[in-house]
Design a protein around this motif. Structure first.
Motif, PDB file in Angstrom:
ATOM      1  N   THR B  30     -46.696  19.045   2.351  1.00  0.00           N
ATOM      2  CA  THR B  30     -47.055  18.587   1.007  1.00  0.00           C
ATOM      3  C   THR B  30     -45.930  18.957   0.062  1.00  0.00           C
ATOM      4  OG1 THR B  30     -49.368  19.050   1.524  1.00  0.00           O
ATOM      5  CG2 THR B  30     -48.832  18.630  -0.784  1.00  0.00           C
ATOM      6  N   GLY B  31     -45.463  17.990  -0.708  1.00  0.00           N
ATOM      7  CA  GLY B  31     -44.432  18.244  -1.703  1.00  0.00           C
ATOM      8  C   GLY B  31     -45.056  18.348  -3.088  1.00  0.00           C
ATOM      9  N   PHE B  32     -44.596  19.339  -3.892  1.00  0.00           N
ATOM     10  CA  PHE B  32     -45.121  19.558  -5.243  1.00  0.00           C
ATOM     11  C   PHE B  32     -44.020  19.350  -6.276  1.00  0.00           C
ATOM     12  CE2 PHE B  32     -47.741  21.890  -2.318  1.00  0.00           C
ATOM     13  CZ  PHE B  32     -49.026  21.719  -2.793  1.00  0.00           C
ATOM     14  N   VAL B  33     -44.409  19.028  -7.486  1.00  0.00           N
ATOM     15  CA  VAL B  33     -43.427  18.875  -8.568  1.00  0.00           C
ATOM     16  C   VAL B  33     -42.856  20.259  -8.876  1.00  0.00           C
ATOM     17  CG1 VAL B  33     -43.001  18.167 -10.943  1.00  0.00           C
ATOM     18  CG2 VAL B  33     -44.685  16.931  -9.545  1.00  0.00           C
ATOM     19  N   ARG B  34     -41.535  20.377  -8.747  1.00  0.00           N
ATOM     20  CA  ARG B  34     -40.870  21.664  -8.892  1.00  0.00           C
ATOM     21  C   ARG B  34     -40.091  21.662 -10.201  1.00  0.00           C
ATOM     22  NH1 ARG B  34     -37.209  21.148  -4.482  1.00  0.00           N
ATOM     23  NH2 ARG B  34     -35.858  20.115  -5.978  1.00  0.00           N
ATOM     24  N   ASP B  35     -40.110  22.802 -10.870  1.00  0.00           N
ATOM     25  CA  ASP B  35     -39.369  22.920 -12.125  1.00  0.00           C
ATOM     26  C   ASP B  35     -38.123  23.747 -11.893  1.00  0.00           C
ATOM     27  OD1 ASP B  35     -38.401  23.247 -14.610  1.00  0.00           O
ATOM     28  OD2 ASP B  35     -40.122  24.316 -15.428  1.00  0.00           O
ATOM     29  N   ASP B  36     -36.980  23.068 -11.734  1.00  0.00           N
ATOM     30  CA  ASP B  36     -35.741  23.781 -11.428  1.00  0.00           C
ATOM     31  C   ASP B  36     -35.138  24.444 -12.658  1.00  0.00           C
ATOM     32  OD1 ASP B  36     -35.699  23.318  -8.730  1.00  0.00           O
ATOM     33  OD2 ASP B  36     -34.594  21.433  -8.903  1.00  0.00           O
ATOM     34  N   ASP B  82     -47.457  16.294 -13.576  1.00  0.00           N
ATOM     35  CA  ASP B  82     -47.062  17.555 -14.199  1.00  0.00           C
ATOM     36  C   ASP B  82     -46.474  18.509 -13.153  1.00  0.00           C
ATOM     37  OD1 ASP B  82     -47.885  16.794 -16.728  1.00  0.00           O
ATOM     38  OD2 ASP B  82     -49.942  17.484 -16.392  1.00  0.00           O
ATOM     39  N   VAL B  83     -45.700  19.479 -13.641  1.00  0.00           N
ATOM     40  CA  VAL B  83     -45.150  20.514 -12.763  1.00  0.00           C
ATOM     41  C   VAL B  83     -46.301  21.194 -12.015  1.00  0.00           C
ATOM     42  CG1 VAL B  83     -43.978  22.761 -12.740  1.00  0.00           C
ATOM     43  CG2 VAL B  83     -43.089  20.888 -14.150  1.00  0.00           C
ATOM     44  N   GLY B  84     -46.104  21.397 -10.723  1.00  0.00           N
ATOM     45  CA  GLY B  84     -47.123  22.049  -9.903  1.00  0.00           C
ATOM     46  C   GLY B  84     -48.066  21.093  -9.200  1.00  0.00           C
ATOM     47  N   GLU B  85     -48.068  19.837  -9.612  1.00  0.00           N
ATOM     48  CA  GLU B  85     -48.962  18.868  -8.954  1.00  0.00           C
ATOM     49  C   GLU B  85     -48.368  18.403  -7.630  1.00  0.00           C
ATOM     50  OE1 GLU B  85     -51.333  15.782 -10.940  1.00  0.00           O
ATOM     51  OE2 GLU B  85     -49.989  16.099 -12.632  1.00  0.00           O
ATOM     52  N   PRO B  86     -49.238  18.076  -6.657  1.00  0.00           N
ATOM     53  CA  PRO B  86     -48.720  17.513  -5.402  1.00  0.00           C
ATOM     54  C   PRO B  86     -48.207  16.086  -5.620  1.00  0.00           C
ATOM     55  CG  PRO B  86     -51.128  17.555  -5.351  1.00  0.00           C
ATOM     56  CD  PRO B  86     -50.709  18.243  -6.626  1.00  0.00           C
TER      57      PRO B  86
END
Lengths: 81, 144
Positions: B30-36, B82-86
């Motif tokens: 599962t890939g999640f929205v990442r905040d770099d 949003d950040v953190g969502e799959p």
């Protein structure tokens, strides 16, 4: 034929799709025709290394013949997932 | 054996109920929205309706042939996230673990550079910028 644009190509051209008449034999010839239309098309196709193409929803390279394709789409390299 | 493109969130646990029944091995990613940057609000994901579904089904079918999968599933979201969502998930089922791991890895590499999705990062002030494709994603395909 129907021409579709996605992501920044859509933004540069200012519309998501257009209907065109063309006698181009290959994708590359079609690009040359489109780029000559106006400054927006020219800007979208300025760097062809950053443009990908699909004919009838199958990825193809720029030297592919257009054949009887009904839909051609242009977009930047994909960045999914 | 299915691919789905949707805006709504998914629950990867729930998606696995009944998945791969009888398989010796199930692998899920599962890939999640990442905040770099520490300032990103989220992502906007655009896709090519019609072609996306076709491409995902083609890659899934190809992975099934190549790795002798007994089941596979791909879910990919589009729209505002949003950040953190799959963002997406891949699940593969096979008789043996190596085939399931390799098939999931293969599918991820194809999805990153061949499925028609484009990401735009939404910054702290609400402005957004397209994410450039990475050479490393393209290079990853050459392993297969």
């Amino acid at each position: 034929m129907e021409v579709l644009y996605f992501a920044w190509l859509r933004e540069r051209i200012g519309q998501p799709r257009e209907q065109i008449e063309t006698s181009a034999a290959t994708v590359r010839e079609l690009v040359t025709e489109l780029a000559a239309r106006d400054e927006w098309h020219a800007a979208a196709f300025a760097d062809m290394a950053a443009v990908r193409c699909a004919l009838d929803q199958q990825l193809v390279d720029l030297d592919s013949p257009l054949g009887n394709a009904r839909e051609v789409a242009f977009f930047p390299p994909m960045t999914g997932g | 054996m299915s691919a789905r493109v949707q805006t709504q969130a998914f629950d990867s646990g729930a998606e696995l109920l009944g998945f791969g029944d009888g398989a010796g091995a199930v692998v899920t990613f599962t890939g999640f929205v990442r905040d770099d940057t520490g300032q990103m609000r989220g992502l906007e994901i655009e896709h090519y309706p019609g072609m996306t579904e076709r491409a995902l089904n083609d890659y899934g079918a190809e992975a099934a042939r190549r790795f002798d999968l007994t089941d596979w599933r791909i879910i990919h979201r589009h729209g505002r996230l949003d950040v953190g969502e799959p963002i997406m998930m891949v699940a593969t089922a096979a008789r043996h673990r190596r085939a399931a791991f390799e098939a999931a890895d293969y599918l991820m590499d194809w999805l990153k550079s061949r499925a028609p999705f484009w990401k735009r990062e939404i910054g702290p002030d609400g402005s957004s910028e397209w994410v450039d494709a990475k050479d490393s994603d393209e290079a990853a395909l050459n392993r297969w």
